[in-house]
Design a protein around this motif. Sequence first.
Motif, PDB file in Angstrom:
ATOM      1  N   LYS A  43       9.985   8.492  21.465  1.00 33.76           N
ATOM      2  CA  LYS A  43      10.711   7.731  20.443  1.00 33.76           C
ATOM      3  C   LYS A  43      10.813   8.508  19.132  1.00 33.76           C
ATOM      4  CE  LYS A  43       9.351   3.303  22.449  1.00 33.76           C
ATOM      5  NZ  LYS A  43       8.685   1.986  22.227  1.00 33.76           N
ATOM      6  N   GLU A  88      13.409   6.970  16.602  1.00 33.88           N
ATOM      7  CA  GLU A  88      13.027   5.607  16.217  1.00 33.88           C
ATOM      8  C   GLU A  88      11.764   5.581  15.359  1.00 33.88           C
ATOM      9  OE1 GLU A  88      11.391   1.584  18.469  1.00 33.88           O
ATOM     10  OE2 GLU A  88      12.730   2.958  19.549  1.00 33.88           O
ATOM     11  N   LYS A  89      10.751   6.337  15.740  1.00 36.32           N
ATOM     12  CA  LYS A  89       9.462   6.282  15.040  1.00 36.32           C
ATOM     13  C   LYS A  89       9.343   7.298  13.915  1.00 36.32           C
ATOM     14  CE  LYS A  89       5.714   5.867  17.420  1.00 36.32           C
ATOM     15  NZ  LYS A  89       4.652   6.078  18.440  1.00 36.32           N
ATOM     16  N   PHE A  90       9.997   8.459  14.058  1.00 41.27           N
ATOM     17  CA  PHE A  90       9.763   9.552  13.105  1.00 41.27           C
ATOM     18  C   PHE A  90      11.032  10.066  12.416  1.00 41.27           C
ATOM     19  CE2 PHE A  90       6.521   9.791  16.447  1.00 41.27           C
ATOM     20  CZ  PHE A  90       5.368   9.681  15.683  1.00 41.27           C
ATOM     21  N   GLU A  91      12.212   9.599  12.838  1.00 40.77           N
ATOM     22  CA  GLU A  91      13.483  10.110  12.319  1.00 40.77           C
ATOM     23  C   GLU A  91      13.582  11.624  12.516  1.00 40.77           C
ATOM     24  OE1 GLU A  91      14.584   8.770   8.419  1.00 40.77           O
ATOM     25  OE2 GLU A  91      13.529   6.874   8.671  1.00 40.77           O
ATOM     26  N   ASN A 135       8.506  13.860   7.807  1.00 40.48           N
ATOM     27  CA  ASN A 135       8.616  13.206   9.113  1.00 40.48           C
ATOM     28  C   ASN A 135       8.088  14.098  10.232  1.00 40.48           C
ATOM     29  OD1 ASN A 135       9.805  11.035   7.823  1.00 40.48           O
ATOM     30  ND2 ASN A 135      11.887  11.742   8.198  1.00 40.48           N
ATOM     31  N   SER A 172       4.359  13.944  10.087  1.00 38.02           N
ATOM     32  CA  SER A 172       3.838  12.709  10.682  1.00 38.02           C
ATOM     33  C   SER A 172       3.817  12.808  12.200  1.00 38.02           C
ATOM     34  CB  SER A 172       4.681  11.507  10.251  1.00 38.02           C
ATOM     35  OG  SER A 172       4.596  11.297   8.858  1.00 38.02           O
ATOM     36  N   SER A 190       0.489  12.887  14.652  1.00 37.47           N
ATOM     37  CA  SER A 190       0.281  11.932  15.734  1.00 37.47           C
ATOM     38  C   SER A 190       0.005  12.660  17.050  1.00 37.47           C
ATOM     39  CB  SER A 190       1.510  11.027  15.873  1.00 37.47           C
ATOM     40  OG  SER A 190       2.611  11.729  16.394  1.00 37.47           O
TER      41      SER A 190
END
Length: 224
Positions: free
Chosen positions: A171, A174-177, A213, A216, A220
């Motif tokens: 994703k 959706e989650k990180f652009e 982004n 991030s 993760s």
Amino acid sequence: MSRRKDRSFAVIGLGTFGSTVASELARFGNHVLGIDIDERNVARLADDIAEAIIADGSDEDALREAGVGACDVAVVAIGEDLEANVLCTMNVKLLGVPTVWVKATSRTHHRILAKLGVDRVIQAEREVGQHIAQMLYNPLVRDYVSLGNGFHIIDLRVPEELDQTSIGELKLDEKFEVRCLGLMRDSDYISCHGADTVLETDDKLLLLGRRENLRSLGDSLRSA
């Protein structure tokens, strides 16, 4: 289609940085004029580039006589001597070289060069330091390129934990652009347009996004 015309380069200052730039440009097939006031630096490159000349970069007449004004690009790589660096920059601008890149050693130096209207100010140590710090911070990031305006492309190694995971499951947008541009598996390029593309350990993901982004996402994956 016509063949691309190689440009001619003048590299002024043949220390470690300048000599590396000069020899690599020559290796790519370009005509390179190397200039340094130190005979030893010139002698080291004499067999690697088209022309290697002993001259003072702060002397406009010397640069004119060497033919710098006829070059398409000048790289001023004079190091610690701030005065010589600035004078050389002014000289190549006065000689009408279309594109001028200059090595800077400090923020103050950077501001001075920017005022002179150079095309690119290079802070080699800082740029390399940032590059290395990024890769040390997250070992999954093998390399990255800044595109400006906060956007980067990174080469991210797929960890064992994501083996057989599909692109869709991450994703990314959706989650990180973050956008996946594709991946390299050994020497093969694989498109990531399909969400069902399955990852394998040590694949190299090519990702586009803003720095924060991408960080991030990297955090993760590193903590997965």
